[in-house]
Design an enzyme around this catalytic site. Structure first.
Site, PDB file in Angstrom:
ATOM      1  N   LYS A   1       0.838  -1.196   0.000  1.00 13.69           N
ATOM      2  CA  LYS A   1       0.000   0.000   0.000  1.00 13.69           C
ATOM      3  C   LYS A   1       0.879   1.255   0.000  1.00 13.69           C
ATOM      4  O   LYS A   1       1.616   1.504   0.947  1.00 13.69           O
ATOM      5  CB  LYS A   1      -0.869   0.033   1.267  1.00 13.69           C
ATOM      6  CG  LYS A   1      -1.873   1.171   1.257  1.00 13.69           C
ATOM      7  CD  LYS A   1      -2.430   1.482   2.644  1.00 13.69           C
ATOM      8  CE  LYS A   1      -1.605   2.479   3.390  1.00 13.69           C
ATOM      9  NZ  LYS A   1      -1.556   3.816   2.805  1.00 13.69           N
TER      10      LYS A   1
ATOM     11  N   GLY B   1       7.452   5.215   7.653  1.00 15.01           N
ATOM     12  CA  GLY B   1       6.667   6.432   7.834  1.00 15.01           C
ATOM     13  C   GLY B   1       7.097   7.144   9.105  1.00 15.01           C
ATOM     14  O   GLY B   1       8.228   6.953   9.579  1.00 15.01           O
ATOM     15  N   SER B   2       6.206   7.912   9.669  1.00 13.01           N
ATOM     16  CA  SER B   2       6.585   8.737  10.816  1.00 13.01           C
ATOM     17  C   SER B   2       6.602   7.918  12.109  1.00 13.01           C
ATOM     18  O   SER B   2       5.966   6.858  12.202  1.00 13.01           O
ATOM     19  CB  SER B   2       5.589   9.885  10.959  1.00 13.01           C
ATOM     20  OG  SER B   2       4.304   9.371  11.225  1.00 13.01           O
TER      21      SER B   2
ATOM     22  N   GLY C   1       4.208   4.940  13.411  1.00 10.90           N
ATOM     23  CA  GLY C   1       4.889   3.692  13.752  1.00 10.90           C
ATOM     24  C   GLY C   1       4.423   3.142  15.093  1.00 10.90           C
ATOM     25  O   GLY C   1       4.246   1.928  15.250  1.00 10.90           O
TER      26      GLY C   1
ATOM     27  N   GLU D   1      10.504   1.519   9.941  1.00 10.15           N
ATOM     28  CA  GLU D   1      11.511   2.506   9.522  1.00 10.15           C
ATOM     29  C   GLU D   1      10.874   3.872   9.713  1.00 10.15           C
ATOM     30  O   GLU D   1       9.968   4.245   8.957  1.00 10.15           O
ATOM     31  CB  GLU D   1      11.892   2.292   8.049  1.00 10.15           C
ATOM     32  CG  GLU D   1      12.628   0.993   7.773  1.00 10.15           C
ATOM     33  CD  GLU D   1      14.080   1.010   8.253  1.00 10.15           C
ATOM     34  OE1 GLU D   1      14.545   2.046   8.762  1.00 10.15           O
ATOM     35  OE2 GLU D   1      14.734  -0.036   8.123  1.00 10.15           O
TER      36      GLU D   1
ATOM     37  N   CYS E   1      14.120  10.911   5.237  1.00 10.47           N
ATOM     38  CA  CYS E   1      14.258  10.514   6.649  1.00 10.47           C
ATOM     39  C   CYS E   1      15.682  10.766   7.116  1.00 10.47           C
ATOM     40  O   CYS E   1      15.902  11.138   8.267  1.00 10.47           O
ATOM     41  CB  CYS E   1      13.868   9.050   6.814  1.00 10.47           C
ATOM     42  SG  CYS E   1      14.723   7.938   5.693  1.00 10.47           S
TER      43      CYS E   1
ATOM     44  N   GLU F   1      11.460  17.046  13.784  1.00 19.85           N
ATOM     45  CA  GLU F   1      11.834  16.651  12.422  1.00 19.85           C
ATOM     46  C   GLU F   1      11.088  17.573  11.455  1.00 19.85           C
ATOM     47  O   GLU F   1       9.870  17.476  11.314  1.00 19.85           O
ATOM     48  CB  GLU F   1      11.425  15.193  12.166  1.00 19.85           C
ATOM     49  CG  GLU F   1      11.816  14.751  10.770  1.00 19.85           C
ATOM     50  CD  GLU F   1      11.306  13.370  10.381  1.00 19.85           C
ATOM     51  OE1 GLU F   1      10.192  12.990  10.763  1.00 19.85           O
ATOM     52  OE2 GLU F   1      12.030  12.678   9.650  1.00 19.85           O
TER      53      GLU F   1
HETATM   54  P1  NAD Z   1       3.021   8.634   7.701  1.00 21.01           P
HETATM   55  O1  NAD Z   1       3.403   7.911   8.946  1.00 21.01           O
HETATM   56  O2  NAD Z   1       2.041   9.722   7.773  1.00 21.01           O
HETATM   57  O3  NAD Z   1       2.453   7.616   6.607  1.00 21.01           O
HETATM   58  C1  NAD Z   1       3.206   6.513   6.132  1.00 21.01           C
HETATM   59  C2  NAD Z   1       2.252   5.475   5.578  1.00 21.01           C
HETATM   60  O4  NAD Z   1       1.453   4.964   6.633  1.00 21.01           O
HETATM   61  C3  NAD Z   1       1.274   5.981   4.525  1.00 21.01           C
HETATM   62  O5  NAD Z   1       1.112   4.979   3.542  1.00 21.01           O
HETATM   63  C4  NAD Z   1      -0.008   6.159   5.322  1.00 21.01           C
HETATM   64  O6  NAD Z   1      -1.164   6.062   4.526  1.00 21.01           O
HETATM   65  C5  NAD Z   1       0.063   5.013   6.293  1.00 21.01           C
HETATM   66  N1  NAD Z   1      -0.668   5.181   7.552  1.00 21.01           N
HETATM   67  C6  NAD Z   1      -1.095   6.325   8.124  1.00 21.01           C
HETATM   68  N2  NAD Z   1      -1.681   6.056   9.313  1.00 21.01           N
HETATM   69  C7  NAD Z   1      -1.606   4.720   9.488  1.00 21.01           C
HETATM   70  C8  NAD Z   1      -2.000   3.838  10.542  1.00 21.01           C
HETATM   71  N3  NAD Z   1      -2.594   4.289  11.646  1.00 21.01           N
HETATM   72  N4  NAD Z   1      -1.749   2.528  10.398  1.00 21.01           N
HETATM   73  C9  NAD Z   1      -1.119   2.053   9.311  1.00 21.01           C
HETATM   74  N5  NAD Z   1      -0.714   2.833   8.285  1.00 21.01           N
HETATM   75  C10 NAD Z   1      -0.949   4.151   8.375  1.00 21.01           C
HETATM   76  O7  NAD Z   1       4.417   9.122   7.098  1.00 21.01           O
HETATM   77  P2  NAD Z   1       4.645  10.059   5.816  1.00 21.01           P
HETATM   78  O8  NAD Z   1       4.238  11.450   6.206  1.00 21.01           O
HETATM   79  O9  NAD Z   1       4.068   9.415   4.618  1.00 21.01           O
HETATM   80  O10 NAD Z   1       6.224   9.991   5.664  1.00 21.01           O
HETATM   81  C11 NAD Z   1       7.102  10.871   6.293  1.00 21.01           C
HETATM   82  C12 NAD Z   1       7.731  10.244   7.516  1.00 21.01           C
HETATM   83  O11 NAD Z   1       8.323   8.997   7.152  1.00 21.01           O
HETATM   84  C13 NAD Z   1       8.851  11.063   8.113  1.00 21.01           C
HETATM   85  O12 NAD Z   1       8.778  11.025   9.521  1.00 21.01           O
HETATM   86  C14 NAD Z   1      10.112  10.338   7.638  1.00 21.01           C
HETATM   87  O13 NAD Z   1      11.253  10.555   8.441  1.00 21.01           O
HETATM   88  C15 NAD Z   1       9.655   8.930   7.656  1.00 21.01           C
HETATM   89  N6  NAD Z   1      10.465   8.116   6.770  1.00 21.01           N
HETATM   90  C16 NAD Z   1      11.303   7.170   7.309  1.00 21.01           C
HETATM   91  C17 NAD Z   1      12.135   6.418   6.489  1.00 21.01           C
HETATM   92  C18 NAD Z   1      13.071   5.386   7.054  1.00 21.01           C
HETATM   93  O14 NAD Z   1      13.541   4.553   6.292  1.00 21.01           O
HETATM   94  N7  NAD Z   1      13.370   5.385   8.348  1.00 21.01           N
HETATM   95  C19 NAD Z   1      12.107   6.636   5.122  1.00 21.01           C
HETATM   96  C20 NAD Z   1      11.255   7.606   4.598  1.00 21.01           C
HETATM   97  C21 NAD Z   1      10.436   8.324   5.431  1.00 21.01           C
END
Ligand code: NAD
Length: 474
Positions: free
Chosen positions: A171, A222-223, A227, A244, A278, A375
């Site tokens: 997804k 994601g964030s 997470g 991650e 990230c 961040e």
């Molecule tokens: P986000 O956490 O808002 O969303 C990430 C994904 O999770 C999206 O597909 C979203 O639809 C889904 N999602 C949202 N709520 C959810 C839930 N409750 N349960 C399951 N899935 C859910 O993150 P973002 O804004 O898309 O990305 C930016 C963040 O990601 C930043 O904090 C960045 O540092 C981090 N990031 C980390 C890495 C890494 O490898 N460590 C890489 C890239 C980005």
């Protein structure tokens, strides 16, 4: 591969269109450029069922055949680089050059991951007994990706998960679903039906996946805030998780660097992909002996960089990907202004259409300020002055994050010693953001759980199975 404007999910190897859709916006123009399928629970169930049905045969397929399939998939991405690149710029905002690098990297990532080997450990080989531990696939992986690098971060998961013999429901973020949907169509031409399913939807779909009893493992990027929710939700069925998450990477710049040479590299460490990485440098600690000249050199270079629509020639930095993140970055800028911090560059958002934030550089704001502690994930960099090494290491580590970091110095041995004192999953010396499918990458502290990349990352898609054979007397 057709890069038309029809977007379908891929479930069980078949294109699936649904009645409900959501808008996908080009962040450079704010225009709606496409409709993406908005999956309901029934379609998620269908995708999970397809992945479960495909699992036994895929798991039993010899690993060299799985390798070959991943290689073909990687090649197929590379053959379609132009179409993917244009689509990625349109949905994500990044300039064509960066989009091409991401798509090329995505293809190469699959091919690189395909070369990894699953280790077998012999625990005992005696007259009485033979015992070995091997690594078997887990089952169905639910992969959830963010919007900053939709394609390559999805491949971080697809490569090792499928190589290890798992099947997947993938997804993408609702802000960047299009390239991943086209990738799903491409994969359906190469992989057996059900091995890789791609579904898209709104905010409810991720939580439905993490609680779904038919998903055995969640691989999430994601964030940190999300997470935590993923881990909580996955606990109900004791799903395996790899997380991650976010980062607040420090760069420590020692006084012996070649200022003219590193100014440009340090600029891109922070501003590549508009700071939406990230592992972007999010706090830059510069030794006081070179603070003034290095600051001046970074600002001078920044003024030469064109910010604009990623589809236009010459653009090096595009818009912020989406409205919520744009508002968040502007809020951090407003906070800095309200508190009277000094701006060396930027800070005034323009009123042209698109989520554009000017390159913004702050002069030594307080350590406790939001722009240092949070961040930013956007084009706003605090430059911070330090004198004492112990003190700057303590400042670097005073965060809940521990994803990356970098040390810049001509004295490589000393830089290695400094790097070892930084509590983060990766520390680069005289560069940043170099990742490969052959090396483990992941966060310490609240930047994540587990790793991607390398044999360590491959093992995250397996269960260890020890088989102990008592030798019968002959
Ligand atoms: P986000 O956490 O808002 O969303 C990430 C994904 O999770 C999206 O597909 C979203 O639809 C889904 N999602 C949202 N709520 C959810 C839930 N409750 N349960 C399951 N899935 C859910 O993150 P973002 O804004 O898309 O990305 C930016 C963040 O990601 C930043 O904090 C960045 O540092 C981090 N990031 C980390 C890495 C890494 O490898 N460590 C890489 C890239 C980005």
């Amino acid at each position: 591969m057709q890069f038309d404007d029809v977007y379908v999910m891929t479930i069980g190897g078949k294109p699936v269109a649904v009645g409900a859709t959501f808008d996908v916006v080009n962040p450079a123009t704010e225009a709606v450029i496409a409709q993406a399928p908005d999956a309901d629970r029934g379609q998620l169930d269908a995708a999970v069922d397809a992945a479960r049905a495909a699992f036994p045969q895929w798991a039993a397929t010899p690993i060299d055949e799985r390798r070959a399939a991943l290689n073909r998939l990687g090649d197929a991405i590379l053959e379609n680089i132009d179409g993917f690149k244009r689509l990625l710029t349109a949905e994500q905002g990044k300039p064509h050059g960066d989009a091409e690098m991401e798509i090329g990297g995505a293809g190469m990532w699959l091919k690189g991951a395909a070369t990894l080997e699953l280790p077998v450990t012999i625990n005992e080989d005696s007259a009485e007994r033979y015992s070995e531990t091997r690594h078997v696939p887990i089952g169905v992986v639910g992969a959830i990706a963010p919007w900053n690098f939709p394609m390559i971060l999805a491949m971080f998961k697809v490569g090792p998960a499928l190589l290890a013999g798992n099947t997947m429901v993938l997804k993408p973020s609702p802000f960047t679903p299009l390239t991943t949907l086209k990738f799903g169509e491409l994969a359906a031409e190469i992989l057996p039906p059900g091995v890789l399913n791609v579904i898209t939807g709104g905010d409810a779909l991720g939580p439905w996946m993490t609680e779904h009893p038919g998903i055995d493992k969640v691989s999430f990027t994601g964030s940190t805030a999300t997470g935590r929710r993923v881990m909580q939700s996955a606990s109900a069925t004791l799903k395996r998780v790899t997380l991650e998450l976010g980062g607040n990477d420090p760069a420590i710049v020692m006084p012996d660097v070649d200022i003219e040479k590193v100014a440009e590299e340090l600029f891109w460490a922070a501003f590549r992909n508009n700071g939406q990485i990230c592992i972007a440098t999010k706090r830059m600690y510069v030794h006081e002996d070179i603070y003034e000249p290095l600051t001046a050199a970074i600002v001078a270079y920044a003024k030469t960089v064109k910010v604009g629509d990623g589809a236009e020639q010459g653009t090096r930095i595009g818009p912020i990907n989406n409205k919520p993140q744009y508002d968040r970055v502007l809020d951090l800028i407003r906070d800095a202004r309200k508190n009277g911090y000094r701006f060396l560059l930027g800070g005034e958002p323009s009123d042209v259409p698109g989520y554009f934030v000017p390159i913004t550089i702050l002069d030594n704001p307080p350590e406790a300020s939001r722009i240092v502690q949070e961040e930013q994930f956007g084009p706003v960099l605090p430059l911070l002055k330090f004198g004492d090494l112990d003190e700057v290491i303590a400042r670097s580590n005073a965060t809940e994050y521990g994803l990356g970091g970098s040390v810049w110095s001509k004295d490589e041995d000393r830089a290695v010693a400094i790097a070892a004192r930084i509590a983060s999953g990766t520390v680069w010396i005289n560069e940043t953001q170099h990742l490969t499918p052959m090396a483990a990458f992941g966060g310490m502290k609240q930047s994540g759980l587990g790793v991607e990349g390398g044999v360590e990352g491959l093992l995250e898609y397996t269960n260890a199975q020890t088989i102990v054979r008592r030798r019968l007397a002959s």
